[in-house]
Motif scaffolding. Structure first.
Motif, PDB file in Angstrom:
ATOM      1  N   PRO A  13      81.267  17.544  -9.380  1.00 53.21           N
ATOM      2  CA  PRO A  13      80.089  17.572 -10.269  1.00 53.21           C
ATOM      3  C   PRO A  13      78.979  18.472  -9.755  1.00 53.21           C
ATOM      4  CG  PRO A  13      80.105  15.576  -8.962  1.00 53.21           C
ATOM      5  CD  PRO A  13      81.417  16.259  -8.688  1.00 53.21           C
ATOM      6  N   GLY A  14      78.991  18.805  -8.459  1.00 51.13           N
ATOM      7  CA  GLY A  14      77.990  19.698  -7.896  1.00 51.13           C
ATOM      8  C   GLY A  14      76.583  19.147  -8.017  1.00 51.13           C
ATOM      9  N   ARG A  15      75.621  20.048  -8.264  1.00 51.13           N
ATOM     10  CA  ARG A  15      74.224  19.632  -8.365  1.00 51.13           C
ATOM     11  C   ARG A  15      73.938  18.825  -9.621  1.00 51.13           C
ATOM     12  NH1 ARG A  15      71.148  25.289  -6.644  1.00 51.13           N
ATOM     13  NH2 ARG A  15      72.094  25.492  -4.556  1.00 51.13           N
ATOM     14  N   SER A  16      74.893  18.801 -10.539  1.00 56.29           N
ATOM     15  CA  SER A  16      74.694  18.103 -11.816  1.00 56.29           C
ATOM     16  C   SER A  16      75.166  16.658 -11.765  1.00 56.29           C
ATOM     17  CB  SER A  16      75.426  18.844 -12.934  1.00 56.29           C
ATOM     18  OG  SER A  16      75.007  20.176 -13.021  1.00 56.29           O
ATOM     19  N   TRP A  17      75.286  16.097 -10.571  1.00 52.03           N
ATOM     20  CA  TRP A  17      75.855  14.755 -10.412  1.00 52.03           C
ATOM     21  C   TRP A  17      75.206  13.757 -11.362  1.00 52.03           C
ATOM     22  CZ3 TRP A  17      74.641   9.756  -9.409  1.00 52.03           C
ATOM     23  CH2 TRP A  17      75.650   8.917  -8.916  1.00 52.03           C
ATOM     24  N   LEU A  18      73.900  13.646 -11.348  1.00 53.43           N
ATOM     25  CA  LEU A  18      73.215  12.644 -12.164  1.00 53.43           C
ATOM     26  C   LEU A  18      73.451  12.863 -13.659  1.00 53.43           C
ATOM     27  CD1 LEU A  18      69.891  12.368 -10.167  1.00 53.43           C
ATOM     28  CD2 LEU A  18      71.428  10.457 -10.679  1.00 53.43           C
ATOM     29  N   ASP A  19      73.374  14.123 -14.102  1.00 55.75           N
ATOM     30  CA  ASP A  19      73.584  14.419 -15.516  1.00 55.75           C
ATOM     31  C   ASP A  19      75.027  14.129 -15.944  1.00 55.75           C
ATOM     32  OD1 ASP A  19      70.957  15.258 -15.897  1.00 55.75           O
ATOM     33  OD2 ASP A  19      71.406  17.295 -15.263  1.00 55.75           O
ATOM     34  N   VAL A  20      75.969  14.519 -15.103  1.00 51.29           N
ATOM     35  CA  VAL A  20      77.383  14.295 -15.432  1.00 51.29           C
ATOM     36  C   VAL A  20      77.682  12.800 -15.510  1.00 51.29           C
ATOM     37  CG1 VAL A  20      79.735  14.511 -14.539  1.00 51.29           C
ATOM     38  CG2 VAL A  20      78.219  16.490 -14.531  1.00 51.29           C
ATOM     39  N   VAL A  21      77.225  12.043 -14.506  1.00 50.52           N
ATOM     40  CA  VAL A  21      77.481  10.606 -14.485  1.00 50.52           C
ATOM     41  C   VAL A  21      76.837   9.920 -15.689  1.00 50.52           C
ATOM     42  CG1 VAL A  21      76.970   8.468 -13.234  1.00 50.52           C
ATOM     43  CG2 VAL A  21      77.863  10.444 -12.001  1.00 50.52           C
ATOM     44  N   ALA A  22      75.588  10.280 -15.996  1.00 49.13           N
ATOM     45  CA  ALA A  22      74.896   9.668 -17.124  1.00 49.13           C
ATOM     46  C   ALA A  22      75.600   9.985 -18.445  1.00 49.13           C
ATOM     47  CB  ALA A  22      73.453  10.141 -17.171  1.00 49.13           C
ATOM     48  N   SER A  23      76.037  11.222 -18.615  1.00 48.59           N
ATOM     49  CA  SER A  23      76.716  11.608 -19.854  1.00 48.59           C
ATOM     50  C   SER A  23      78.048  10.891 -20.006  1.00 48.59           C
ATOM     51  CB  SER A  23      76.927  13.126 -19.876  1.00 48.59           C
ATOM     52  OG  SER A  23      75.682  13.800 -19.894  1.00 48.59           O
ATOM     53  N   LEU A  24      78.803  10.775 -18.929  1.00 49.95           N
ATOM     54  CA  LEU A  24      80.069  10.051 -18.992  1.00 49.95           C
ATOM     55  C   LEU A  24      79.848   8.577 -19.283  1.00 49.95           C
ATOM     56  CD1 LEU A  24      81.924  11.730 -15.990  1.00 49.95           C
ATOM     57  CD2 LEU A  24      82.648  11.828 -18.386  1.00 49.95           C
ATOM     58  N   ALA A  25      78.809   8.007 -18.664  1.00 53.34           N
ATOM     59  CA  ALA A  25      78.522   6.587 -18.875  1.00 53.34           C
ATOM     60  C   ALA A  25      78.131   6.305 -20.318  1.00 53.34           C
ATOM     61  CB  ALA A  25      77.424   6.125 -17.931  1.00 53.34           C
ATOM     62  N   GLU A  26      77.579   7.283 -21.011  1.00 51.62           N
ATOM     63  CA  GLU A  26      77.228   7.094 -22.409  1.00 51.62           C
ATOM     64  C   GLU A  26      78.438   7.222 -23.323  1.00 51.62           C
ATOM     65  OE1 GLU A  26      74.055   9.821 -23.111  1.00 51.62           O
ATOM     66  OE2 GLU A  26      72.545   8.487 -22.257  1.00 51.62           O
ATOM     67  N   ALA A  27      79.557   7.732 -22.786  1.00 51.16           N
ATOM     68  CA  ALA A  27      80.767   7.899 -23.591  1.00 51.16           C
ATOM     69  C   ALA A  27      81.872   6.936 -23.195  1.00 51.16           C
ATOM     70  CB  ALA A  27      81.274   9.338 -23.469  1.00 51.16           C
ATOM     71  N   MET A  28      81.790   6.333 -21.993  1.00 49.22           N
ATOM     72  CA  MET A  28      82.854   5.473 -21.487  1.00 49.22           C
ATOM     73  C   MET A  28      82.259   4.187 -20.937  1.00 49.22           C
ATOM     74  SD  MET A  28      85.182   8.318 -19.515  1.00 49.22           S
ATOM     75  CE  MET A  28      85.671   9.831 -20.363  1.00 49.22           C
ATOM     76  N   PRO A  29      82.981   3.067 -21.028  1.00 45.80           N
ATOM     77  CA  PRO A  29      82.407   1.788 -20.602  1.00 45.80           C
ATOM     78  C   PRO A  29      82.291   1.615 -19.097  1.00 45.80           C
ATOM     79  CG  PRO A  29      84.656   1.477 -21.361  1.00 45.80           C
ATOM     80  CD  PRO A  29      84.293   2.898 -21.676  1.00 45.80           C
ATOM     81  N   VAL A  30      83.160   2.288 -18.320  1.00 46.29           N
ATOM     82  CA  VAL A  30      83.137   2.127 -16.865  1.00 46.29           C
ATOM     83  C   VAL A  30      83.311   3.488 -16.212  1.00 46.29           C
ATOM     84  CG1 VAL A  30      84.081   0.917 -14.869  1.00 46.29           C
ATOM     85  CG2 VAL A  30      84.244  -0.134 -17.124  1.00 46.29           C
ATOM     86  N   VAL A  31      82.436   3.787 -15.244  1.00 46.02           N
ATOM     87  CA  VAL A  31      82.510   5.040 -14.497  1.00 46.02           C
ATOM     88  C   VAL A  31      82.430   4.712 -13.010  1.00 46.02           C
ATOM     89  CG1 VAL A  31      81.375   7.250 -13.989  1.00 46.02           C
ATOM     90  CG2 VAL A  31      81.469   6.388 -16.348  1.00 46.02           C
ATOM     91  N   LEU A  32      83.297   5.346 -12.219  1.00 42.50           N
ATOM     92  CA  LEU A  32      83.247   5.242 -10.765  1.00 42.50           C
ATOM     93  C   LEU A  32      82.854   6.598 -10.211  1.00 42.50           C
ATOM     94  CD1 LEU A  32      83.819   4.088  -7.924  1.00 42.50           C
ATOM     95  CD2 LEU A  32      86.253   4.589  -8.315  1.00 42.50           C
ATOM     96  N   ALA A  33      81.845   6.617  -9.339  1.00 44.08           N
ATOM     97  CA  ALA A  33      81.367   7.873  -8.771  1.00 44.08           C
ATOM     98  C   ALA A  33      81.070   7.695  -7.290  1.00 44.08           C
ATOM     99  CB  ALA A  33      80.110   8.352  -9.500  1.00 44.08           C
ATOM    100  N   VAL A  34      81.371   8.731  -6.525  1.00 44.07           N
ATOM    101  CA  VAL A  34      81.023   8.735  -5.106  1.00 44.07           C
ATOM    102  C   VAL A  34      79.532   9.015  -4.979  1.00 44.07           C
ATOM    103  CG1 VAL A  34      81.400   9.872  -2.884  1.00 44.07           C
ATOM    104  CG2 VAL A  34      83.323   9.488  -4.439  1.00 44.07           C
ATOM    105  N   SER A  35      78.861   8.266  -4.151  1.00 38.24           N
ATOM    106  CA  SER A  35      77.433   8.462  -3.960  1.00 38.24           C
ATOM    107  C   SER A  35      77.146   9.895  -3.514  1.00 38.24           C
ATOM    108  CB  SER A  35      76.903   7.487  -2.902  1.00 38.24           C
ATOM    109  OG  SER A  35      75.561   7.785  -2.575  1.00 38.24           O
ATOM    110  N   PRO A  36      76.156  10.550  -4.136  1.00 42.19           N
ATOM    111  CA  PRO A  36      75.833  11.928  -3.757  1.00 42.19           C
ATOM    112  C   PRO A  36      74.966  12.009  -2.504  1.00 42.19           C
ATOM    113  CG  PRO A  36      74.358  11.224  -5.487  1.00 42.19           C
ATOM    114  CD  PRO A  36      75.302  10.072  -5.239  1.00 42.19           C
ATOM    115  N   GLY A  37      74.650  10.856  -1.927  1.00 40.15           N
ATOM    116  CA  GLY A  37      73.752  10.850  -0.774  1.00 40.15           C
ATOM    117  C   GLY A  37      72.387  10.325  -1.181  1.00 40.15           C
TER     118      GLY A  37
END
Length: 227
Positions: A112-136
């Motif tokens: 996801p690169g620098r877009s981690w927050l945007d990518v995770v938020a967009s996926l979460a709005e389209a899917m009920p469950v998302v797993l993501a590695v903490s970006p730090g």
């Protein structure tokens, strides 16, 4: 059906829009085989279901280890629904399947690169469950914005690693094995003791790992004193 990778191309906008993600999801669902046979659904191990019940929707939850996070993802995904995994380029697909993740219904975003927050938020709005590695390190304001989007979408976000103000923190406390005596013998069965803390006293769930021919035990929940 293999899992689907949603890769970013150089020169694209900082993040895909929710509409684009939903359109991609619709196309993946249409291409997927339509079956919901009971034997295709992995049973949730005793004890793990107690942990998953604490992972309420509309919130982010911190999970200590990757294997535990993947097991929680598989158990938390509604039957027939899609999920996503973000930031795991070295994910072992077979290992994930062994932990109960239906990889034929998981979208992968390895980088996801620098877009981690945007990518995770967009996926979460389209899917009920998302797993993501903490970006730090994440700023509290950014975590709060993401939390608002999760509440609005009623999606569950599982974070492998630390997360500011996580609704639940899940960690493995210890592993216990039966069948060994003074270092000799064979392992007959075992269990993982997992702690789930979501306000108030944390609770321990014992997840049995049954040996061949050994019946699974009912989960034992223990109330821990408040720190």
């Amino acid at each position: 059906m293999a899992s689907t990778r949603l890769e970013r191309r150089a020169g694209d906008d900082r993040t895909a829009t929710v509409d684009a993600l939903r359109e991609r999801l619709r196309s993946m669902q249409q291409a997927a085989p339509q079956h919901t046979a009971p034997d295709l659904v992995e049973p949730i191990p005793a004890g793990l279901d107690e942990v998953v019940r604490r992972l309420r929707s509309g919130a982010a939850h911190s999970i200590e280890s990757r294997s535990l996070a993947l097991a929680c993802l598989g158990a938390a995904m509604p039957r027939g629904a899609w999920g996503a995994i973000v930031g795991m380029p070295d994910l072992g697909l077979e290992a994930a399947r062994d932990l109960g993740v239906p990889m034929d219904r998981v979208a992968l975003v390895p980088h996801p690169g620098r877009s981690w927050l945007d990518v995770v938020a967009s996926l979460a709005e389209a899917m009920p469950v998302v797993l993501a590695v903490s970006p730090g390190r994440v700023a509290p304001t950014e975590a709060a914005r993401l939390a608002a989007r999760l509440r609005q979408a009623s999606s569950t976000l599982l974070i492998e690693g630390p997360w500011p103000n996580a609704a639940t923190v899940v960690r493995q406390v210890r592993a216990e094995w039966q069948g060994l005596a003074d270092g000799d013998g064979r392992i007959a069965a075992g269990s993982l003791v997992v702690e789930a803390a979501s306000g108030g006293a944390p609770r321990l769930a014992r997840i049995p790992i049954a040996g061949e021919g050994m019946p699974e035990r009912e989960p034992e929940l223990e109330e821990q004193p408040a720190a």
